[in-house]
Enzyme design. Structure first.
Site, PDB file in Angstrom:
ATOM      1  N   HIS A   1       4.517  -5.163  -4.480  1.00  0.00           N
ATOM      2  CA  HIS A   1       3.713  -4.026  -4.003  1.00  0.00           C
ATOM      3  C   HIS A   1       3.046  -4.412  -2.685  1.00  0.00           C
ATOM      4  O   HIS A   1       2.656  -5.553  -2.501  1.00  0.00           O
ATOM      5  CB  HIS A   1       2.633  -3.669  -5.038  1.00  0.00           C
ATOM      6  CG  HIS A   1       2.071  -2.305  -4.858  1.00  0.00           C
ATOM      7  ND1 HIS A   1       1.088  -2.034  -3.947  1.00  0.00           N
ATOM      8  CD2 HIS A   1       2.377  -1.136  -5.455  1.00  0.00           C
ATOM      9  CE1 HIS A   1       0.796  -0.745  -3.993  1.00  0.00           C
ATOM     10  NE2 HIS A   1       1.560  -0.167  -4.902  1.00  0.00           N
TER      11      HIS A   1
ATOM     12  N   ASP B   1       6.079   1.256 -11.674  1.00  0.00           N
ATOM     13  CA  ASP B   1       7.412   1.789 -11.986  1.00  0.00           C
ATOM     14  C   ASP B   1       8.183   0.948 -12.983  1.00  0.00           C
ATOM     15  O   ASP B   1       9.236   1.369 -13.459  1.00  0.00           O
ATOM     16  CB  ASP B   1       8.219   1.902 -10.681  1.00  0.00           C
ATOM     17  CG  ASP B   1       7.619   2.954  -9.769  1.00  0.00           C
ATOM     18  OD1 ASP B   1       7.310   2.633  -8.613  1.00  0.00           O
ATOM     19  OD2 ASP B   1       7.435   4.094 -10.237  1.00  0.00           O
TER      20      ASP B   1
END
Ligand code: SDX
Length: 432
Positions: A308, A366
């Site tokens: 991320h 996710d």
């Protein structure tokens, strides 16, 4: 902040310039460079905006090192556990948790906007049945501009409020229509006696031939998944919505732009990519082979659902998602889902591997969401659509904040030009 901390001194090209330092309520300070070009004839350079604050905002705060996510100051873990999506929508849009009266008024306002113009149904007939539902979402949401002219004047606060309610309310309806169209089943109208999450599941999975029974565990999980995806600071799709909105484009067009950006596998498309990756890996004994591929600089394969831009710690949403995953699969009697076992093993191996540890690559929102959604009966192609449904409230909250910002102006970045310098045209007969 001490006096000396209020100024950043920049020396460049023999020029020295004092730049103001601004401090927020929490998080990194910023150096205000708005006067830099005028003072130095130089731009800053930050492809991907890794060190750039594009705006001031009061909506969502992320501490990537600590794995903290706050919606208007409230930790995502507490909201996921104690609140519901309707309340989170109110919080993101208006800044405070609603009292009972405000909540009822808001929920009624959303509920009574869930139907779409009957003629909008005709749009779907133009798509192939096997069209990706995100392609349909881009087209149909953009087309709302052609139906709701009475809420496109961005300078009218009332029209902005109506457009905001219409978008939050109609996204689940359009998403469910995209799914039904792909199956050849009839569209299912929204029902005003159901909650936001219940209504979505009903529009997705009910058929006229029989009564659809809402499973409270499924609707609670759906509600929590919506809450976890509702907003996330200045991510790529939110920045897209802000940039589109900065030109004065109508809200429906701006949200369609956000949907298009979210579709990418590096962003919201990752939940679909994670499931496809797990299915490709297939079994635990192949996990090490794929972790090795992900570490190979010459291989563009990445572990989808890992890493991320901001979180250099565990994404707090991923933790709640993992808990929800175990709850839902147990409730469905699928706790032995081989994909879940594979995901848990992949996470274990990756988190013990030096490459992932050094680069601070942790599971993100996710990584587990696709496993839950598949177990709930959603096709893989609908995963990013659900992300877009949930993120719409964040997009419109950020869009409203940008429109209401007195400092707001059209977003227009510059560049470092490395192309050809000025040269004269060469006639064809003079070319090599
Ligand atoms: C979302 O921004 C948001 O807030 C987004 C989001 C939201 O709620 O809006 O949180 C939703 O988009 C979550 C992210 C979903 N995407 C994925 O899971 C796709 C896989 N992840 C990556 O592609 C990547 O981690 C990103 C895109 C998420 C972040 O990329 P960055 O910040 O630009 O980092 P990078 O690509 O520069 O990577 C840094 C290093 C690189 O190695 P070096 O060049 O330094 O040697 O880490 C490596 C990368 O190769 N790396 C990975 C990796 N992610 C980064 N290596 C293997 N597998 C990965 N998943």
């Amino acid at each position: 902040m001490g006096e000396s901390e209020k100024i950043a001194k920049l020396g460049a090209g023999g020029i020295s310039v004092d730049l103001p330092v601004m401090e927020g309520s929490v998080g990194p300070k910023v150096i205000d460079i708005r006067k830099l070009y005028g003072a130095t004839d130089m731009f800053t350079y930050d492809p991907g905006f890794t060190s750039t604050a594009s705006c001031e905002s009061k909506i969502t705060y992320i501490d990537g090192d600590e794995g903290v996510l706050l919606y208007r100051g409230y930790p995502i873990e507490e909201l996921a556990r104690h609140s519901d999506f309707e309340e989170v929508c109110y919080l993101l849009l208006y800044g405070e948790l609603p009292n009972k009266t405000d909540r009822e008024k808001f929920v009624r306002g959303i509920t009574y906007h869930t139907m779409v113009h009957e003629q909008l149904r005709e749009f779907f007939r133009g798509f192939r049945r096997d069209a990706h539902p995100m392609a349909i979402m881009c087209g149909v949401v953009g087309a709302l501009s052609a139906f709701y002219h009475d809420s496109t004047d961005i300078n009218d606060p009332h029209q902005r409020m109506v457009a905001t309610h219409r978008l939050v309310a109609k996204m689940p309806t359009i998403a469910a229509m995209a799914y039904k169209y792909s199956t050849g089943q009839p569209f299912v109208y929204p029902r005003n006696d159901l909650s936001y999450a219940e209504n979505f599941l009903h529009m997705m999975f009910a058929v006229p031939a029989e009564h659809y029974k809402i499973d409270p565990i499924m609707s609670r999980a759906m509600d929590r998944i919506f809450t976890l995806h509702a907003d996330h600071e200045q991510n790529a799709s939110t920045s897209t919505v802000r940039l589109a909105g900065s030109s004065g484009a109508n809200p429906f067009a701006c949200i369609a732009a956000g949907i298009a950006c979210l579709w990418g596998p590096a962003h919201g498309g990752a939940n679909e990519a994670v499931l496809l990756m797990l299915q490709e890996i297939g079994s635990k004994d192949r996990v090490a082979e794929y972790v090795k591929k992900a570490k190979n600089k010459d291989d563009n394969f990445r572990l989808m659902g890992f890493g991320h831009r901001v979180y250099k710690n565990y994404d707090p949403r991923a933790k709640v998602m993992q808990e929800t995953c175990h709850e839902v699969l147990a409730a469905l009697g699928k706790q032995d889902d081989p994909l879940l076992e594979l995901a848990v093993e992949l996470e274990r191996i990756a988190l013990e591997d030096d490459y992932f540890v050094e680069k601070k690559l942790y599971p993100n929102v996710d990584f587990y969401s696709g496993i839950i959604l598949r177990a709930m009966g959603f096709p893989t192609s609908m995963f990013t659509v659900l992300f877009a449904v949930a993120r719409t409230v964040g997009w419109v909250a950020q869009w409203n904040e940008m429109i209401e910002d007195p400092m707001q102006k059209i977003g227009r970045p510059r560049q470092l030009y490395t192309g050809a310098v000025r040269r004269s045209y060469v006639a064809m007969d003079k070319r090599n």
